[in-house]
Design a protein around this motif. Structure first.
Motif, PDB file in Angstrom:
ATOM      1  N   ALA A  44      33.728  63.926  27.640  1.00  0.00           N
ATOM      2  CA  ALA A  44      33.563  64.974  28.648  1.00  0.00           C
ATOM      3  C   ALA A  44      33.079  64.304  29.919  1.00  0.00           C
ATOM      4  CB  ALA A  44      32.552  66.014  28.188  1.00  0.00           C
ATOM      5  N   LYS A  45      33.694  64.640  31.040  1.00  0.00           N
ATOM      6  CA  LYS A  45      33.236  64.087  32.320  1.00  0.00           C
ATOM      7  C   LYS A  45      31.948  64.806  32.700  1.00  0.00           C
ATOM      8  CE  LYS A  45      36.020  62.641  35.355  1.00  0.00           C
ATOM      9  NZ  LYS A  45      37.055  62.525  36.363  1.00  0.00           N
ATOM     10  N   ILE A  46      30.911  64.028  33.004  1.00  0.00           N
ATOM     11  CA  ILE A  46      29.627  64.626  33.337  1.00  0.00           C
ATOM     12  C   ILE A  46      29.229  64.372  34.788  1.00  0.00           C
ATOM     13  CG2 ILE A  46      28.756  64.691  30.981  1.00  0.00           C
ATOM     14  CD1 ILE A  46      27.225  62.100  31.544  1.00  0.00           C
ATOM     15  N   THR A  47      29.842  63.381  35.436  1.00  0.00           N
ATOM     16  CA  THR A  47      29.553  63.091  36.834  1.00  0.00           C
ATOM     17  C   THR A  47      30.851  62.719  37.534  1.00  0.00           C
ATOM     18  OG1 THR A  47      27.376  62.211  36.260  1.00  0.00           O
ATOM     19  CG2 THR A  47      28.200  61.650  38.433  1.00  0.00           C
ATOM     20  N   ASP A  48      31.024  63.255  38.726  1.00  0.00           N
ATOM     21  CA  ASP A  48      32.202  62.939  39.540  1.00  0.00           C
ATOM     22  C   ASP A  48      31.801  63.197  40.986  1.00  0.00           C
ATOM     23  OD1 ASP A  48      34.712  62.443  40.537  1.00  0.00           O
ATOM     24  OD2 ASP A  48      35.697  64.096  39.504  1.00  0.00           O
TER      25      ASP A  48
END
Length: 100
Positions: free
Chosen positions: A77-81
């Motif tokens: 899961a992407k948590i920072t962008d």
């Protein structure tokens, strides 16, 4: 990840242990959970944060990394962008989980 970024550009450690060049990646372990039944461990979940730091949002590199996770059947899961103004870098982070 070392094949994607290069061996010297993907390292273990936190944000403090970073190379001086871009792009680079690093990862750190999140203490996992073990589940027990009848006094025996029957599953352990290992979690990591995988970080990619670039000078701009790199869609191709991001897609390559996510394709790697998918090909290895690693849940993520992407948590920072986001762009980090103080560091003048773009940071993307994924939380990945593996069963041990």
């Amino acid at each position: 990840m070392q094949n994607i970024l290069g061996k010297q550009w993907f390292i273990y450690g936190g944000y403090e242990s970073r190379p001086e060049h871009l792009p680079y990646g690093n990862y750190g372990e999140i203490p996992g959970e073990s589940y027990y039944a009848d006094d025996h461990r029957y599953i352990e979940i290992e979690k990591y944060v995988v970080r990619l730091v670039t000078d701009h949002k790199d869609f191709v590199l991001e897609d390559t990394i996510e394709a790697l996770f998918e090909s290895l059947e690693i849940g993520f899961a992407k948590i920072t962008d986001e762009y980090v103004k103080t560091e003048k870098v773009y940071c993307q982070e994924w939380e990945v989980a593996m069963l041990g």
